[in-house]
Design an enzyme around this catalytic site. Sequence first.
Site: not given
Length: 419
Positions: A22, A92, A122-125, A306, A328
């Site tokens: 996946k 996501r 966060p998607i800042d990176l 996971d 994590i």
Amino acid sequence: MGKLKIHGGHTLEGSLQVQGAKNSVLPILAAAILVRGESLLQNCPDLKDVDAALSILRYLGCTVTRTGSDVHIDSTTLTRHDVPDELMREMRSSVIFLGAILGRTGEATLSLPGGCELGPRPIDLHLEALRTLGATLEEVGGNIVCRANQLVGAPIYLTSPSVGATENAMLAAVLAHGETVITNAAREPEIVDLQNFLVAAGAEISGAGTPTITIQGGREMRPVAYRIMPDRIVAATYLSAVALTGGRLELRDIVPEHFETVIHALRIAGCEITLHGQDLTLTSTGRLEAISPPVMTRPYPGFPTDAQPCLVAASVKSKGTTVFIENIFQNRYRYVEELCRMGADIKLEGRVAVVTGVDRLVGTSVSATDLRGGAALVVAALGAEGETLISEVDHIDRGYDDIAATLRTLGADIVYIES
């Protein structure tokens, strides 16, 4: 929304070929946007998240067809650069389309992504990497709007080895002018699989699997056929199930080095594991030993977050106490309350879970809180006495290709019930 009904207490035995990964297929589906022609993806699992990604590709104008585990994507007809909110919220990782759409069209408009609620992601990176390549970004009405007449290669330093940010940077850099070097890149096998697909399609990339990835941008991308690697987390899930219930499981055509930390932990727990090339066989008595030292989740090559929930589930009837430390996701333990409803003895303190083995689990009604937490409930239910009814199984369907049918081939008493 359906439910899973499981009568536990059955020893599991048999052989499986693990589905495609996946976390590998999703960025590769996004990468198909960069190919002006048809891509064939083989070993593509039938998952809710994959369906969501295919819906995004169709909305963008791509032609998409599926035949069994083969998926054909022709991006020649791509006409749009935006992804609507209702599609973004289905998973996501839909943010992975950002870099590919921007690289192909010079503009990308996406809403903030949805998916499992495991804490802040966060998607800042991601955005900073695209900005480094020359993109302008603004937030308009809850949407992220990225524009770039022409992306230009540049050094990118990631302050943490984010898998998604690494993938987005790779996808955007493929069609950029010049060289891009990503430092402190994620090292997960799925990153290597993405690189292998892009190289097969004509890109010039090296270094995936190490902290430094180098991309020579601007190469012409050509149609390609590519086979998705096996899913290491699915493999870990089925191994955990047989470890708890007892029995024997052969996994075929896997890559054992992709989840060596899980294999090591199961061996400490008392499972007998033998490797023969790309095949693995696990034998368990169903009565595990406590794992020591503590199991600590880390970015690859550390223990994968996971795989943590299923190993916790496998440990609930072990002899002694096993400590898990989650580094994590801060909300990863949401499933623990449901395990305790089945009789598990698990104490939580912040990021630490202390699992003290019990003699028996008892089936009851529980609810999946997220993808991997839901899989952990399946593992526990297989080792419980009586009937367990798991609701909210749409979470599980996001990552497991017909988990009920797969487990029935091993002798499990499990059925899917339509609501």
